[in-house]
Design a protein around this motif. Structure first.
Motif, PDB file in Angstrom:
ATOM      1  N   ALA A  72       0.835  -1.206   0.000  1.00 49.66           N
ATOM      2  CA  ALA A  72       0.000   0.000   0.000  1.00 49.66           C
ATOM      3  C   ALA A  72       0.867   1.252   0.000  1.00 49.66           C
ATOM      4  CB  ALA A  72      -0.919  -0.008   1.224  1.00 49.66           C
ATOM      5  N   CYS A  75       2.394   1.799  -3.459  1.00 49.64           N
ATOM      6  CA  CYS A  75       1.392   2.390  -4.360  1.00 49.64           C
ATOM      7  C   CYS A  75       1.172   3.863  -4.029  1.00 49.64           C
ATOM      8  CB  CYS A  75       0.076   1.623  -4.247  1.00 49.64           C
ATOM      9  SG  CYS A  75       0.117  -0.021  -4.985  1.00 49.64           S
ATOM     10  N   ALA A  94      -3.891   0.577  -3.093  1.00 46.45           N
ATOM     11  CA  ALA A  94      -3.470   0.661  -1.688  1.00 46.45           C
ATOM     12  C   ALA A  94      -4.634   0.343  -0.752  1.00 46.45           C
ATOM     13  CB  ALA A  94      -2.922   2.047  -1.398  1.00 46.45           C
TER      14      ALA A  94
END
Length: 519
Positions: A72, A75, A94
């Motif tokens: 996450a 991203c 994410a």
């Protein structure tokens, strides 16, 4: 004053590294610890290509380890380098990676990131929706971030929607939270000073200049203690703007000039625009209109670059329109009417206060009439402003109430009416110039009642006589505006004269202008 928010970057303080390692070859980047990749990402803030390498390496490393939180965060880093839909795609990824986790930062950070992307796209409803989700998630286990998001919502409401009083209440909540923290430490100093700035700016917007000065001074002292020179310059600039409202114009110019070099140094376009705007207001207050115009034009040039302007800075356009109208510069007048109406058509749904300002300061229908008149004038004088006229015509597409279809119909009806009126003036062997028509003696008492000059009343009555004699009233869909344009006069004058001398409304007069003789 445009808040140049760094909240988005403030979300990323957790990316600071624990250990600084030497530069590693590209193919070995994924072998670095996450903290080092984050550090190298931010060390190359002015080199997006390098940042992309580190962000990709971060995500590849996280995927190879199947670590959802780190995926996450990878991203999230990539979203900072992307725009619009691509950025939203990274942030959605994410959210998917962490939606079932109880992490203190994700997916709340991703939802907040989406809020900023939508805000940049002027999609304020979507921005608010995502900020509210982020706020709800952060409330459970991350109070610092909870108030960061609350602050972001307040800024959107204040700057983008013009809801300053509502935002002020949220700013106070944030201030009360931060004031009990260690506000001169790196963890809280920036957030605290940002909230102080927002309070000062909101009070300024509400014309509460003494309260604005209080918070500007507080922020100036806090930023000086923490050696935050950028924030220090912002408080100086904001107080300069506040001094304009206090009509202390020389002191205002002095403060703005002190802050302006920092705005240039940091390439802060929003506050460069603010500097030009309040410099213009100060010069106008001192009576230096040419200098004011010069700076309002610079405001417009910044808007051309950023494509963003808030209600606070729109009053420069009516000023420019009026200035060039008085100068007889029709091309420049048309240019700024076009820009002003463009802002209205694009932002009126979201910028509530801007719409009020437009209606109050420069009524939109009047702008349309003035634009048509200017275009006609420019064509007759062979002024080369085709680009501006072309842009103007394109602007009619999004302005539904003044749709192109109605405009074409109006021109058709006008052309037919002109034809009938021309036929009225010159018919077969009977050629009677309007100027030679016998004058009609207006009734003095009626002239006094309607408040129109006698010569003008006489001219309009003569034209109405030809209108009746040649039966031009038979033209279908004729409006008082069309008739007034043909007479080269104001529709209100025609209406008053028809009411007073024909003793009818225009609709009644259009249907039957000539009274029948009694049997």
């Amino acid at each position: 004053m445009t808040l140049r928010l760094f909240c988005y970057k403030n979300l990323l303080l957790f990316f600071l590294p624990i250990v600084l390692l030497a530069q590693v070859h590209k193919k070995d980047l994924k072998q670095l610890p996450y903290d080092d990749l984050k550090k190298f990402f931010w060390d190359n803030e002015r080199n997006p290509k390098k940042q992309l390498e580190y962000a990709n390496a971060y995500l590849i490393k996280a995927k190879s380890e199947n670590n959802p939180v780190q995926k996450a965060r990878g991203c999230f880093l990539l979203s900072l380098l992307a725009e619009n839909e691509k950025a939203l795609h990274y942030l959605d990824s994410a959210i998917v990676y962490t939606k079932n986790l109880n992490d203190v930062k994700f997916p709340a950070y991703a939802y907040s990131g989406k809020g900023y992307v939508y805000k940049k796209q002027f999609k304020y409803k979507e921005a608010i929706d995502n900020f509210l989700i982020a706020e709800s998630l952060a409330k459970k286990n991350n109070p610092d971030f909870y108030y960061d998001v609350k602050f972001s919502i307040a800024v959107l409401r204040s700057e983008e929607l013009g809801e300053v009083q509502e935002a002020l209440d949220l700013y106070r909540e944030c201030f009360n939270y931060y004031k009990d923290k260690a506000v001169r430490t790196p963890q809280y100093s920036y957030s605290f000073q940002l909230v102080i700035f927002a309070l000062a700016d909101a009070h300024k917007a509400l014309q509460q200049s003494d309260s604005a000065t209080y918070y500007n001074k507080l922020g100036y002292q806090e930023s000086k203690m923490t050696k935050d020179y950028r924030s220090n310059a912002l408080f100086t600039l904001n107080e300069g703007a506040n001094l304009v409202l206090k009509k202390n114009f020389y002191a205002a110019l002095d403060s703005i000039k002190k802050a302006f070099p920092k705005m240039i140094f940091y390439k802060d376009q929003g506050n460069i625009l603010a500097s030009y705007y309040y410099t213009a207001k100060a010069y106008d207050g001192l009576g230096y209109k040419d200098k004011a115009v010069k700076n309002f034009i610079k405001v417009d040039s910044i808007h051309n670059i950023t494509k963003r302007i808030t209600p606070e800075f729109t009053s420069g356009y009516p000023y420019l329109i009026s200035y060039f109208k008085n100068k007889g510069d029709a091309a420049s007048q048309l240019k700024y009417i076009t820009k002003y109406m463009y802002i209205d058509s694009v932002l009126q749904i979201n910028y509530k206060e801007l719409t009020k300002k437009l209606q109050k300061e420069y009524d939109t229908p009047n702008l349309i009439i003035e634009k048509e008149s200017l275009i006609k004038s420019l064509k007759e004088d062979k002024i080369q402003s085709y680009w501006g006229i072309g842009t103007l015509l394109l602007l009619f597409i999004p302005i539904g109430m003044f749709g192109f279809h109605q405009y074409k119909l109006k021109k058709q009806y006008r052309a037919r009416f002109d034809f009938i009126m021309n036929q009225a003036i010159v018919t077969n062997d009977d050629r009677i110039p309007v100027t030679e028509t016998k004058k009609i003696k207006p009734n003095p008492s009626k002239i006094e009642d309607i408040g129109i000059a006698e010569d003008l009343v006489n001219q309009i009555l003569v034209k109405l006589t030809h209108f009746e004699t040649q039966k031009a009233f038979l033209q279908p869909n004729l409006t008082i505006q069309m008739l007034s344009e043909t007479f080269d006069t104001n529709s209100k004058y025609v209406s008053k004269i028809v009411n007073a001398y024909k003793e009818k409304t225009f609709i009644q007069y259009h249907c039957c202008p000539i009274k029948k003789k009694p049997n």
